[in-house]
Design a protein around this motif. Sequence first.
Motif, PDB file in Angstrom:
ATOM      1  N   UNK A   1       0.815  -1.216   0.000  1.00  0.00           N
ATOM      2  CA  UNK A   1       0.000   0.000   0.000  1.00  0.00           C
ATOM      3  C   UNK A   1       0.852   1.271   0.000  1.00  0.00           C
ATOM      4  N   UNK A   2       0.435   2.288   0.742  1.00  0.00           N
ATOM      5  CA  UNK A   2       1.141   3.579   0.724  1.00  0.00           C
ATOM      6  C   UNK A   2       2.604   3.430   1.120  1.00  0.00           C
ATOM      7  N   UNK A   3       2.859   2.551   2.088  1.00  0.00           N
ATOM      8  CA  UNK A   3       4.231   2.375   2.538  1.00  0.00           C
ATOM      9  C   UNK A   3       5.125   1.852   1.404  1.00  0.00           C
ATOM     10  N   UNK A   4       4.555   1.067   0.492  1.00  0.00           N
ATOM     11  CA  UNK A   4       5.314   0.571  -0.657  1.00  0.00           C
ATOM     12  C   UNK A   4       5.794   1.735  -1.520  1.00  0.00           C
ATOM     13  N   UNK A   5       4.926   2.695  -1.737  1.00  0.00           N
ATOM     14  CA  UNK A   5       5.304   3.855  -2.539  1.00  0.00           C
ATOM     15  C   UNK A   5       6.349   4.695  -1.810  1.00  0.00           C
ATOM     16  N   UNK A   6       6.206   4.831  -0.485  1.00  0.00           N
ATOM     17  CA  UNK A   6       7.186   5.589   0.296  1.00  0.00           C
ATOM     18  C   UNK A   6       8.557   4.922   0.233  1.00  0.00           C
ATOM     19  N   UNK A   7       8.581   3.595   0.374  1.00  0.00           N
ATOM     20  CA  UNK A   7       9.835   2.846   0.324  1.00  0.00           C
ATOM     21  C   UNK A   7      10.498   3.015  -1.034  1.00  0.00           C
ATOM     22  N   UNK A   8       9.718   2.922  -2.113  1.00  0.00           N
ATOM     23  CA  UNK A   8      10.301   3.016  -3.457  1.00  0.00           C
ATOM     24  C   UNK A   8      10.889   4.398  -3.720  1.00  0.00           C
ATOM     25  N   UNK A   9      10.350   5.432  -3.073  1.00  0.00           N
ATOM     26  CA  UNK A   9      10.889   6.785  -3.245  1.00  0.00           C
ATOM     27  C   UNK A   9      12.042   7.070  -2.291  1.00  0.00           C
ATOM     28  N   UNK A  10      12.097   6.392  -1.152  1.00  0.00           N
ATOM     29  CA  UNK A  10      13.048   6.761  -0.105  1.00  0.00           C
ATOM     30  C   UNK A  10      14.298   5.892  -0.035  1.00  0.00           C
ATOM     31  N   UNK A  11      14.192   4.612  -0.361  1.00  0.00           N
ATOM     32  CA  UNK A  11      15.318   3.702  -0.195  1.00  0.00           C
ATOM     33  C   UNK A  11      15.904   3.297  -1.545  1.00  0.00           C
ATOM     34  N   UNK A  12      17.205   3.103  -1.565  1.00  0.00           N
ATOM     35  CA  UNK A  12      17.895   2.715  -2.785  1.00  0.00           C
ATOM     36  C   UNK A  12      18.955   1.672  -2.465  1.00  0.00           C
ATOM     37  N   UNK A  13      19.494   1.067  -3.501  1.00  0.00           N
ATOM     38  CA  UNK A  13      20.512   0.037  -3.338  1.00  0.00           C
ATOM     39  C   UNK A  13      21.598   0.512  -2.375  1.00  0.00           C
ATOM     40  N   UNK A  14      21.942  -0.348  -1.424  1.00  0.00           N
ATOM     41  CA  UNK A  14      22.995  -0.034  -0.457  1.00  0.00           C
ATOM     42  C   UNK A  14      22.506   0.647   0.807  1.00  0.00           C
ATOM     43  N   UNK A  15      21.279   1.176   0.786  1.00  0.00           N
ATOM     44  CA  UNK A  15      20.755   1.880   1.964  1.00  0.00           C
ATOM     45  C   UNK A  15      20.604   0.899   3.125  1.00  0.00           C
ATOM     46  N   UNK A  16      20.956   1.356   4.305  1.00  0.00           N
ATOM     47  CA  UNK A  16      20.807   0.532   5.501  1.00  0.00           C
ATOM     48  C   UNK A  16      19.432   0.816   6.078  1.00  0.00           C
ATOM     49  N   UNK A  17      18.676  -0.242   6.363  1.00  0.00           N
ATOM     50  CA  UNK A  17      17.329  -0.030   6.889  1.00  0.00           C
ATOM     51  C   UNK A  17      16.968  -1.093   7.915  1.00  0.00           C
ATOM     52  N   UNK A  18      15.924  -0.798   8.654  1.00  0.00           N
ATOM     53  CA  UNK A  18      15.375  -1.690   9.660  1.00  0.00           C
ATOM     54  C   UNK A  18      13.994  -2.102   9.175  1.00  0.00           C
ATOM     55  N   UNK A  19      13.725  -3.404   9.214  1.00  0.00           N
ATOM     56  CA  UNK A  19      12.439  -3.942   8.772  1.00  0.00           C
ATOM     57  C   UNK A  19      11.818  -4.706   9.932  1.00  0.00           C
ATOM     58  N   UNK A  20      10.582  -4.380  10.245  1.00  0.00           N
ATOM     59  CA  UNK A  20       9.811  -5.133  11.233  1.00  0.00           C
ATOM     60  C   UNK A  20       8.646  -5.743  10.482  1.00  0.00           C
ATOM     61  N   UNK A  21       8.477  -7.049  10.628  1.00  0.00           N
ATOM     62  CA  UNK A  21       7.395  -7.689   9.901  1.00  0.00           C
ATOM     63  C   UNK A  21       7.170  -9.116  10.345  1.00  0.00           C
ATOM     64  N   UNK A  22       6.452  -9.851   9.520  1.00  0.00           N
ATOM     65  CA  UNK A  22       6.114 -11.239   9.804  1.00  0.00           C
ATOM     66  C   UNK A  22       6.718 -12.143   8.735  1.00  0.00           C
ATOM     67  N   UNK A  23       7.205 -13.293   9.184  1.00  0.00           N
ATOM     68  CA  UNK A  23       7.741 -14.270   8.248  1.00  0.00           C
ATOM     69  C   UNK A  23       6.597 -15.024   7.590  1.00  0.00           C
ATOM     70  N   UNK A  24       6.689 -15.216   6.278  1.00  0.00           N
ATOM     71  CA  UNK A  24       5.709 -15.993   5.524  1.00  0.00           C
ATOM     72  C   UNK A  24       6.485 -16.996   4.684  1.00  0.00           C
TER      73      UNK A  24
END
Length: 157
Positions: A58-81
């Motif tokens: 959803x909206x967060x997907x669009x935010x991620x695509x605009x904000x993060x790029x190859x090599x960027x260090x990030x923290x992800x909180x989520x669920x394993x599937x």
Amino acid sequence: MSDNQVTLTGNLTDDPELRFTPGGVAVANFRLAVDQRVWDSDGWKDGEPSYFRVSVWRDQAEHVSRSLHKGARCVVVGRLRSHSWETPEGQRRSAVEVHAEEVGMSLRFAAMTAPAAEAAPERPTPTPAQAPAKAGNGSRRGRQPAKAAAGRDEAPF
């Protein structure tokens, strides 16, 4: 009821890929490389990295695509599937991915600059004559001013 939640910190291996479902819902996918740090007699060393596929919706997907790029260090909180499938050759395959609930930039090793905000049209500052009058009685959160509150014992209007 049992549930799983995972927090991963790592670097993007590629730019996020933004797609849209046939229903118009945005989804961004990227791979996150998480380095293991191991201690040996000489101190901390880099171990084998683990790679995780991350899906953001959803909206967060669009935010991620605009904000993060190859090599960027990030923290992800989520669920394993986990999911499995069979290849055309008849081989059974399985994969585990993270469905992200939160994604943020990590500032542990370097400062990140936020992407330039889209230019919003500049609004002129209203002059006092143009400024709208404040509604209410001038007190915070609609409470009565102290003078009116002092006369509570009097009969209502």
